[in-house]
Design a protein around this motif. Structure first.
Motif, PDB file in Angstrom:
ATOM      1  N   SER A  65      -4.158 -17.503  28.243  1.00 42.36           N
ATOM      2  CA  SER A  65      -4.997 -16.387  28.666  1.00 42.36           C
ATOM      3  C   SER A  65      -4.685 -16.045  30.119  1.00 42.36           C
ATOM      4  O   SER A  65      -4.256 -16.907  30.898  1.00 42.36           O
ATOM      5  CB  SER A  65      -6.478 -16.744  28.528  1.00 42.36           C
ATOM      6  N   ILE A  66      -4.911 -14.800  30.471  1.00 42.45           N
ATOM      7  CA  ILE A  66      -4.638 -14.350  31.833  1.00 42.45           C
ATOM      8  C   ILE A  66      -5.504 -15.091  32.856  1.00 42.45           C
ATOM      9  O   ILE A  66      -5.004 -15.529  33.898  1.00 42.45           O
ATOM     10  CB  ILE A  66      -4.807 -12.824  31.938  1.00 42.45           C
ATOM     11  N   PRO A  67      -6.819 -15.288  32.587  1.00 40.91           N
ATOM     12  CA  PRO A  67      -7.638 -16.042  33.554  1.00 40.91           C
ATOM     13  C   PRO A  67      -7.119 -17.455  33.801  1.00 40.91           C
ATOM     14  O   PRO A  67      -7.148 -17.935  34.943  1.00 40.91           O
ATOM     15  CB  PRO A  67      -9.019 -16.059  32.895  1.00 40.91           C
ATOM     16  N   ASP A  68      -6.638 -18.131  32.738  1.00 43.72           N
ATOM     17  CA  ASP A  68      -6.122 -19.491  32.909  1.00 43.72           C
ATOM     18  C   ASP A  68      -4.902 -19.494  33.827  1.00 43.72           C
ATOM     19  O   ASP A  68      -4.760 -20.364  34.698  1.00 43.72           O
ATOM     20  CB  ASP A  68      -5.735 -20.091  31.549  1.00 43.72           C
ATOM     21  N   LEU A  69      -4.012 -18.535  33.620  1.00 46.08           N
ATOM     22  CA  LEU A  69      -2.799 -18.485  34.427  1.00 46.08           C
ATOM     23  C   LEU A  69      -3.125 -18.163  35.883  1.00 46.08           C
ATOM     24  O   LEU A  69      -2.587 -18.788  36.799  1.00 46.08           O
ATOM     25  CB  LEU A  69      -1.843 -17.446  33.857  1.00 46.08           C
ATOM     26  N   LEU A  70      -4.023 -17.212  36.103  1.00 42.68           N
ATOM     27  CA  LEU A  70      -4.399 -16.855  37.472  1.00 42.68           C
ATOM     28  C   LEU A  70      -5.091 -18.015  38.174  1.00 42.68           C
ATOM     29  O   LEU A  70      -4.937 -18.210  39.383  1.00 42.68           O
ATOM     30  CB  LEU A  70      -5.307 -15.622  37.465  1.00 42.68           C
ATOM     31  N   HIS A 104      -4.095  -9.647  42.166  1.00 41.28           N
ATOM     32  CA  HIS A 104      -4.322 -10.935  42.834  1.00 41.28           C
ATOM     33  C   HIS A 104      -3.532 -11.012  44.143  1.00 41.28           C
ATOM     34  O   HIS A 104      -4.000 -11.618  45.117  1.00 41.28           O
ATOM     35  CB  HIS A 104      -3.914 -12.077  41.900  1.00 41.28           C
ATOM     36  N   ALA A 105      -2.350 -10.389  44.160  1.00 41.23           N
ATOM     37  CA  ALA A 105      -1.520 -10.418  45.372  1.00 41.23           C
ATOM     38  C   ALA A 105      -2.182  -9.704  46.539  1.00 41.23           C
ATOM     39  O   ALA A 105      -1.874  -9.988  47.702  1.00 41.23           O
ATOM     40  CB  ALA A 105      -0.155  -9.801  45.081  1.00 41.23           C
ATOM     41  N   CYS A 106      -3.098  -8.785  46.247  1.00 38.54           N
ATOM     42  CA  CYS A 106      -3.790  -8.040  47.310  1.00 38.54           C
ATOM     43  C   CYS A 106      -4.841  -8.888  48.021  1.00 38.54           C
ATOM     44  O   CYS A 106      -5.248  -8.573  49.147  1.00 38.54           O
ATOM     45  CB  CYS A 106      -4.470  -6.794  46.736  1.00 38.54           C
ATOM     46  N   LYS A 107      -5.306  -9.960  47.371  1.00 38.27           N
ATOM     47  CA  LYS A 107      -6.374 -10.774  47.940  1.00 38.27           C
ATOM     48  C   LYS A 107      -5.864 -11.587  49.128  1.00 38.27           C
ATOM     49  O   LYS A 107      -4.762 -12.134  49.085  1.00 38.27           O
ATOM     50  CB  LYS A 107      -6.930 -11.720  46.875  1.00 38.27           C
ATOM     51  N   PRO A 108      -6.659 -11.678  50.187  1.00 34.81           N
ATOM     52  CA  PRO A 108      -6.230 -12.489  51.336  1.00 34.81           C
ATOM     53  C   PRO A 108      -6.252 -13.973  50.996  1.00 34.81           C
ATOM     54  O   PRO A 108      -7.086 -14.437  50.223  1.00 34.81           O
ATOM     55  CB  PRO A 108      -7.272 -12.138  52.398  1.00 34.81           C
ATOM     56  N   SER A 109      -5.304 -14.699  51.553  1.00 36.37           N
ATOM     57  CA  SER A 109      -5.215 -16.128  51.288  1.00 36.37           C
ATOM     58  C   SER A 109      -4.439 -16.795  52.411  1.00 36.37           C
ATOM     59  O   SER A 109      -3.652 -16.145  53.116  1.00 36.37           O
ATOM     60  CB  SER A 109      -4.523 -16.384  49.945  1.00 36.37           C
ATOM     61  N   GLU A 110      -4.680 -18.095  52.606  1.00 37.76           N
ATOM     62  CA  GLU A 110      -3.875 -18.834  53.576  1.00 37.76           C
ATOM     63  C   GLU A 110      -2.425 -18.912  53.116  1.00 37.76           C
ATOM     64  O   GLU A 110      -1.508 -19.117  53.916  1.00 37.76           O
ATOM     65  CB  GLU A 110      -4.426 -20.255  53.731  1.00 37.76           C
ATOM     66  N   CYS A 111      -2.235 -18.760  51.799  1.00 38.64           N
ATOM     67  CA  CYS A 111      -0.896 -18.784  51.197  1.00 38.64           C
ATOM     68  C   CYS A 111      -0.769 -17.530  50.325  1.00 38.64           C
ATOM     69  O   CYS A 111      -1.100 -17.547  49.139  1.00 38.64           O
ATOM     70  CB  CYS A 111      -0.723 -20.063  50.378  1.00 38.64           C
TER      71      CYS A 111
END
Length: 575
Positions: free
Chosen positions: A165-170, A220-227
């Motif tokens: 499922s997409i949620p599991d992969l994310l 998901h790539a748009c979300k800010p993250s330390e990585c």
């Protein structure tokens, strides 16, 4: 005396790049020349380093051989560990053309382990599985004692499953980002080459949902993250083009997914390609030899300027310098080559294959045969190379037909002087590429490719007298054929595109194209009429056909590709 000791072509420009094989190749990085399109991409990536929330998903769209893979390999090295030799070379090369952008990349990876490189190449299989495997393998190589990390174990377990499922992969992607951040990793550079192969697989398999996985990853790539996650996908055409035949609603959905990516068109102008070609050459000439060649090229350039045949908006002085860098290519050959390779083959890939080719009439072969500095590789030499070594490249029907007309005209000319044959090949080649960039076979332009003005005039008259060529007064050019300028094939393709959704299997079933098939032998022997109802299915509709039916059926599976044939074998088991 051969000129091979005076002219050298960098061999690393002449081969295609494989994303996974050449990811850390020092030779590939050293040979790469950042183009204007590539620099725009690098600038957009660099600007996202210090922004919390902004798009970090890009789609590089361009035809085969336009340099997308080479650019991606170079970009991945810019984001790698600054300790690597390939990364240091990439930064130095970028400093030569765009020092400000190079400084941004340098600051981003300074005192870190760089970005995790996840590079995968498309194939006819589910995209999610390839993504999980790519993440797992890259993370395992990046992390020391990878077995002790739960996220690695989870990724490997996920890769073994039949569905995901997409949620599991994310969730696993997010967990990996947290783990990498703790190990001084700046982010994940995710590159998917040949994405079209995954999309074609998705289009033939309802329910795969890989297209929505791409959308989720881009968001998901748009979300800010330390990585942070950077996502790059490489395509030959836009998303919705792969959804032809799926219906307008699904086609619109695919178009929306495309909207999650920032498009980077990857097709360089003729002027930019010439600059890349010129960079591949190195000359060992004395000042006197250089001056003589420059004067020869300047004369040709002036004539081309009068014919409005110079590339882009450059003036004659700039064009002379550019054409000199491409010596021993005749200026007309230098402009003609990129257009020809774009029209009949694989763009820059075929162009650089020609530059490094030792096949008959290839550039290396021509250099070995050239005896004086005044010799140039003319358009008729280009014709000889492609007709001798690239017959399979002529896949486009219109181009193939026109090429065949030129070949027929040369056969009709028979035993004629070499000057006439060379001139006919030049006219034919210019006809094939069309009047792009002013490259129409006018008398002035043809004179630059001939032995002398008198020789060209005599040859033109002889070819006209033999009805081999005609002169079009309204456009001032010579033509090998007298056909219309109307492009029938292009008009036909436009009409097909306007039809929209079209399933041949559905249409054949709807109009009852075939009458029932009678089992004649059984009917004659038993006296009882037995017949079968024809039914058509394809890779998109075979699951909709019931496994059992009241009436006996003959099922015709319409396979468009070899991948469809595999689906057919699987569907036989179901029936």
């Amino acid at each position: 005396m051969s000129l091979k000791h005076k002219i050298h072509v960098n061999a690393h420009y002449t081969r295609s790049v494989n994303l996974e094989r050449d990811a850390s190749s020092v030779d590939v990085i050293s040979a790469y020349i950042p183009t204007s399109r590539a620099l725009k991409l690098f600038k957009r990536v660099a600007d996202s380093f210090y922004q919390q929330t902004m798009p970090r998903a890009w789609s590089l769209i361009g035809p085969y051989g336009s340099g997308k893979s080479s650019c991606s390999v170079f970009l991945s090295q810019l984001l790698s560990s600054p300790k690597l030799q390939a990364t240091q070379i990439a930064l130095e090369k970028l400093k030569e053309t765009a020092p400000d952008i190079a400084k941004q990349f340098e600051r981003e990876t300074k005192k870190s382990s760089g970005y995790l490189q996840v590079l995968i190449t498309g194939s006819p299989e589910p995209l999610w599985k390839k993504i999980v495997q790519g993440l797992s393998d890259a993370a395992e190589n990046f992390l020391n004692n990878a077995g002790k990390f739960k996220v690695i174990r989870d990724l490997k377990e996920l890769a073994m499953q039949k569905t995901s499922s997409i949620p599991d992969l994310l969730q696993q992607v997010e967990a990996l980002q947290k783990t990498l951040a703790s190990k001084n990793c700046k982010g994940i550079c995710f590159v998917i080459d040949e994405l079209g192969k995954f999309l074609e697989f998705e289009a033939r398999h309802y329910g795969a949902n890989d297209i929505y996985l791409l959308q989720s990853l881009a968001e998901h790539a748009c979300k800010p993250s330390e990585c942070n996650l950077f996502l790059f996908v490489l395509l030959h055409q836009s998303f919705e083009q792969y959804a032809k035949g799926l219906g307008e609603s699904l086609k619109n959905e695919w178009s929306k997914v495309q909207g999650r990516f920032e498009d980077i068109p990857f097709l360089e102008s003729a002027e930019q390609v010439l600059r890349i070609v010129g960079s591949a050459f190195s000359h060992k000439l004395t000042p006197k030899e250089k001056a003589g060649i420059t004067e020869q090229i300047k004369t040709i350039t002036q004539t081309m300027g009068e014919c409005s045949a110079l590339p882009g908006v450059i003036d004659e002085a700039q064009a002379t310098k550019l054409f000199y860098s491409c010596y021993p290519l005749h200026p007309v050959s230098a402009i003609l080559l990129p257009i020809l390779c774009q029209k009949i083959a694989q763009n820059e890939r075929t162009l650089f294959s020609y530059l490094g080719s030792r096949e008959e009439f290839g550039l290396q072969n021509m250099i070995e045969r050239m005896n004086t500095l005044n010799d140039l590789v003319c358009p008729h030499h280009i014709y000889d190379y492609f007709i001798t070594n690239q017959p399979a490249a002529l896949g486009d029907y219109t181009t193939h037909r026109r090429w065949a007309e030129v070949v027929t005209a040369i056969d009709r000319l028979g035993d004629a002087p070499d000057e006439q044959i060379r001139l006919l090949k030049t006219i034919g080649l210019l006809n094939i590429i069309g009047a792009k960039g002013g490259l129409k076979p006018s008398k002035q332009l043809l004179e630059t490719c001939g032995k002398s003005k008198r020789a060209v005039a005599n040859s033109l008259k002889a070819l006209i007298d033999k009805s081999i060529i005609t002169f079009r007064r309204f456009s001032g050019e010579y033509r090998v054929w007298q056909g219309s300028d109307f492009d029938l094939e292009e008009a036909l393709q436009q009409s097909l595109d306007a039809i929209g959704q079209f399933s041949l299997a559905t249409e054949l079933n709807h109009i009852n194209a075939f009458m029932p098939v009678v089992a004649r032998r059984y009917t004659i022997k038993s006296g009882a009429l037995r017949y079968f109802i024809p039914e058509f299915v394809d890779a998109q509709t075979y699951k909709l056909s019931p496994a059992k039916s009241v009436n006996p059926r003959i099922i015709f599976f319409l396979a468009m590709t070899q991948d469809d044939e595999k689906i057919f074998k699987q569907s036989v088991v179901q029936y």
